[in-house]
Design a protein around this motif. Structure first.
Motif, PDB file in Angstrom:
ATOM      1  N   ARG A 105      12.282   4.140   0.932  1.00 38.90           N
ATOM      2  CA  ARG A 105      11.184   3.329   0.430  1.00 38.90           C
ATOM      3  C   ARG A 105       9.856   3.889   0.916  1.00 38.90           C
ATOM      4  O   ARG A 105       9.776   4.559   1.933  1.00 38.90           O
ATOM      5  CB  ARG A 105      11.308   1.875   0.915  1.00 38.90           C
ATOM      6  N   ARG A 106       8.831   3.586   0.174  1.00 38.03           N
ATOM      7  CA  ARG A 106       7.481   3.953   0.613  1.00 38.03           C
ATOM      8  C   ARG A 106       7.032   2.981   1.700  1.00 38.03           C
ATOM      9  O   ARG A 106       7.222   1.763   1.568  1.00 38.03           O
ATOM     10  CB  ARG A 106       6.528   3.884  -0.579  1.00 38.03           C
ATOM     11  N   PRO A 107       6.459   3.497   2.801  1.00 39.52           N
ATOM     12  CA  PRO A 107       5.976   2.572   3.844  1.00 39.52           C
ATOM     13  C   PRO A 107       5.000   1.566   3.278  1.00 39.52           C
ATOM     14  O   PRO A 107       4.193   1.876   2.380  1.00 39.52           O
ATOM     15  CB  PRO A 107       5.302   3.515   4.856  1.00 39.52           C
ATOM     16  N   SER A 108       5.074   0.346   3.783  1.00 38.41           N
ATOM     17  CA  SER A 108       4.242  -0.726   3.251  1.00 38.41           C
ATOM     18  C   SER A 108       2.768  -0.549   3.575  1.00 38.41           C
ATOM     19  O   SER A 108       1.917  -1.139   2.913  1.00 38.41           O
ATOM     20  CB  SER A 108       4.723  -2.077   3.806  1.00 38.41           C
ATOM     21  N   ALA A 109       2.455   0.257   4.590  1.00 32.96           N
ATOM     22  CA  ALA A 109       1.065   0.467   4.990  1.00 32.96           C
ATOM     23  C   ALA A 109       0.946   1.854   5.600  1.00 32.96           C
ATOM     24  O   ALA A 109       1.933   2.420   6.097  1.00 32.96           O
ATOM     25  CB  ALA A 109       0.618  -0.612   5.992  1.00 32.96           C
ATOM     26  N   PRO A 110      -0.248   2.453   5.577  1.00 31.93           N
ATOM     27  CA  PRO A 110      -0.420   3.759   6.223  1.00 31.93           C
ATOM     28  C   PRO A 110      -0.313   3.635   7.733  1.00 31.93           C
ATOM     29  O   PRO A 110      -0.542   2.572   8.310  1.00 31.93           O
ATOM     30  CB  PRO A 110      -1.824   4.183   5.775  1.00 31.93           C
ATOM     31  N   ASP A 113       3.229   3.572  12.800  1.00 31.48           N
ATOM     32  CA  ASP A 113       4.063   2.411  13.090  1.00 31.48           C
ATOM     33  C   ASP A 113       4.760   1.890  11.841  1.00 31.48           C
ATOM     34  O   ASP A 113       5.934   1.519  11.878  1.00 31.48           O
ATOM     35  CB  ASP A 113       3.229   1.300  13.738  1.00 31.48           C
ATOM     36  N   SER A 114       4.051   1.893  10.702  1.00 35.74           N
ATOM     37  CA  SER A 114       4.669   1.445   9.454  1.00 35.74           C
ATOM     38  C   SER A 114       5.757   2.414   9.013  1.00 35.74           C
ATOM     39  O   SER A 114       6.818   1.995   8.533  1.00 35.74           O
ATOM     40  CB  SER A 114       3.599   1.326   8.362  1.00 35.74           C
ATOM     41  N   TRP A 115       5.520   3.720   9.190  1.00 36.07           N
ATOM     42  CA  TRP A 115       6.523   4.718   8.819  1.00 36.07           C
ATOM     43  C   TRP A 115       7.789   4.549   9.658  1.00 36.07           C
ATOM     44  O   TRP A 115       8.905   4.564   9.135  1.00 36.07           O
ATOM     45  CB  TRP A 115       5.960   6.117   9.005  1.00 36.07           C
ATOM     46  N   VAL A 116       7.611   4.377  10.966  1.00 36.59           N
ATOM     47  CA  VAL A 116       8.761   4.209  11.862  1.00 36.59           C
ATOM     48  C   VAL A 116       9.522   2.940  11.515  1.00 36.59           C
ATOM     49  O   VAL A 116      10.762   2.933  11.427  1.00 36.59           O
ATOM     50  CB  VAL A 116       8.296   4.188  13.335  1.00 36.59           C
ATOM     51  N   ARG A 117       8.799   1.856  11.279  1.00 33.57           N
ATOM     52  CA  ARG A 117       9.457   0.587  10.959  1.00 33.57           C
ATOM     53  C   ARG A 117      10.243   0.693   9.650  1.00 33.57           C
ATOM     54  O   ARG A 117      11.358   0.180   9.537  1.00 33.57           O
ATOM     55  CB  ARG A 117       8.417  -0.523  10.876  1.00 33.57           C
ATOM     56  N   THR A 118       9.672   1.380   8.671  1.00 37.48           N
ATOM     57  CA  THR A 118      10.361   1.517   7.382  1.00 37.48           C
ATOM     58  C   THR A 118      11.585   2.404   7.498  1.00 37.48           C
ATOM     59  O   THR A 118      12.676   2.058   7.036  1.00 37.48           O
ATOM     60  CB  THR A 118       9.399   2.092   6.326  1.00 37.48           C
ATOM     61  N   ARG A 119      11.426   3.558   8.114  1.00 33.80           N
ATOM     62  CA  ARG A 119      12.526   4.532   8.173  1.00 33.80           C
ATOM     63  C   ARG A 119      13.687   4.041   9.038  1.00 33.80           C
ATOM     64  O   ARG A 119      14.851   4.289   8.719  1.00 33.80           O
ATOM     65  CB  ARG A 119      12.014   5.868   8.705  1.00 33.80           C
ATOM     66  N   TYR A 120      13.392   3.368  10.133  1.00 37.17           N
ATOM     67  CA  TYR A 120      14.461   2.953  11.042  1.00 37.17           C
ATOM     68  C   TYR A 120      15.136   1.651  10.614  1.00 37.17           C
ATOM     69  O   TYR A 120      16.098   1.228  11.250  1.00 37.17           O
ATOM     70  CB  TYR A 120      13.918   2.812  12.468  1.00 37.17           C
ATOM     71  N   THR A 121      14.645   1.019   9.553  1.00 34.19           N
ATOM     72  CA  THR A 121      15.264  -0.232   9.103  1.00 34.19           C
ATOM     73  C   THR A 121      15.897  -0.124   7.725  1.00 34.19           C
ATOM     74  O   THR A 121      16.435  -1.112   7.234  1.00 34.19           O
ATOM     75  CB  THR A 121      14.224  -1.367   9.077  1.00 34.19           C
TER      76      THR A 121
END
Length: 426
Positions: A105-110, A113-121
């Motif tokens: 998925r595309r991270p919800s925000a730039p 922290d948003s990238w890490v939260r998206t990728r690890y979940t």
């Protein structure tokens, strides 16, 4: 479009390109599998130390090593898997030319922290990590076995050149004379032919494994048929007929009767004034109903301002927060815009009613002469066209324009509806 596994049963396989493509894939797999194995050894170093200590007299802090190993593997594993999975998706074209896309998925925000939260979940990351584990173990062993088989076949083929210096041991054979070496060379030639099939089989199975895990969410093309198309159009025709008969037509009849009664009472102070007032109210109600009905058939904003504006209005009216990403710069054919709009509308309705989603993203763009529309939500997934969620009807509508609709909705989410509609003039 043929894959390596499909090519195994074709005529002229040995003289075709697939054995060579499989050989390149296996040799490059050996390199990437070795890199994956090295990275896994580093990530699992605390566990390896714990295993080594279990075979010795020394005893270390087992709980600490277990926790440390879980920490390094859980945090570092995705960082290794993400770039390696991208490389593997590109290499997969050697044995399976079908397109393969990431399930991320595309991270919800730039921001990091948003990238890490998206990728690890997201599930796609952990599927890719599972693939890396299999790549560094099972795939490495399989590729190594094929290489050993190839070395043995090559040694038998060259045995006539080696036997001059004395007896030569080639695997399970010992060649001591020139006559024996000729038989060994013939056996090597047979092994070489078998190697083409064995290597292609292993490469094809590896490609199947890669597609299964690296495709992210399995894309299941929504089935369609001409019979369903006819049934769907007939049902739509009956619905419009019923709406007109039971709604607008009845009100038009009522309005006509009232106006007819009003004409019998022309004096201003007669009951005709009341009848005319009622007729006026009825006409206004009818106009509002007709406007709503026409909007349901084709929104006015879609006709006047195009698809991006219509999707924006759709997002504003949605019960779930919607973000629209549009790369369109001009107008598209009306049939394409209408179909894309109704796909987005139905997907948003399903997300609000069935998925439990808290956010939806709509991407729309032109790519290689086709309009691509993707609607993604972060709900619990599990959408099934056979359960009557409207997806099959949408696929039928897309099929009329020679388009293609695919659905990705694994249990646990996310759900992605992707539509490709040809725009040959664009």
């Amino acid at each position: 479009m043929t894959t390596a596994l499909d090519a195994l049963g074709t005529r002229g396989f040995l003289l075709g390109r697939w054995p060579w493509r499989a050989a390149v894939y296996l040799l490059s797999s050996l390199a990437t599998a070795s890199a994956a194995a090295g990275a896994l050894c580093l990530l699992c170093l605390p566990w390896l130390v714990l295993v080594a200590e279990s075979f010795s007299d020394r005893t270390g802090p087992a709980a600490v090593l277990l926790a440390l190993g879980a920490l390094t593997f859980g945090l570092g594993g995705p960082l290794v898997a993400l770039p390696l999975a991208g490389l593997e998706r590109r290499r997969l074209r050697l044995v399976d030319p079908r397109p393969v896309t990431s399930g991320h998925r595309r991270p919800s925000a730039p921001g990091l922290d948003s990238w890490v939260r998206t990728r690890y979940t997201e599930a796609a990351t952990w599927r890719e990590l599972g693939y890396v584990v299999l790549l560094g173990t099972v795939v490495l062993a399989a590729c190594g076995s094929v290489v050993v088989f190839a070395v043995l076949a090559g040694a038998l083929l060259t045995s006539p050149l080696l036997v001059g210096g004395g007896a030569v041991s080639v695997g399970f054979l010992t060649v001591s004379t020139l006559a024996e070496s000729v038989w060994g060379a013939l056996a090597g030639l047979g092994m070489l032919a078998a190697l083409a099939y064995l290597g292609t089989l292993v490469a094809g199975l590896h490609g199947m494994l890669a597609r299964t895990l690296l495709q992210g969410d399995q894309l299941v093309e929504v089935a369609r048929s001409r019979a369903r198309l006819v049934d769907a159009f007939e049902a739509e025709r009956r619905r419009i007929e019923r709406d007109l008969h039971d709604g607008a037509q009845q009100r038009l009849v009522s309005l006509t009767l009232r106006l007819g009664l009003a004409r019998l009472d022309l004096p201003p102070d007669s009951p005709a004034a009341r009848q005319l007032a009622d007729a006026h109210d009825e006409a206004k109600l009818l106009m509002a109903e007709l406007r709503e009905f026409i909007h349901g058939i084709r929104p006015q904003v879609l006709t006047e301002r195009g698809l991006p504006a219509a999707l924006g209005e759709l997002a504003d009216r949605s019960a779930v927060p919607v973000t629209v990403h549009s790369a369109l710069r001009g107008r598209l054919p009306g049939s394409v815009e209408g179909t894309a709009y109704f796909v987005a509308s139905e997907a948003l309705a399903n997300a609000a009613k069935h998925s439990g989603a808290t956010a939806v993203e709509i991407d729309v763009r032109l790519e290689r002469g086709s309009l691509l529309l993707e609607v993604r939500d972060d709900g619990h997934g599990g959408a099934d066209p056979l359960r009557g969620t409207g997806l099959t009807g949408l696929a039928d509508r897309v099929a009329v324009l020679d388009g293609r609709m695919v659905l990705s909705s694994p249990a646990g989410g996310p759900t992605t509806v992707r539509v490709e509609l040809p725009c040959p003039s664009q």
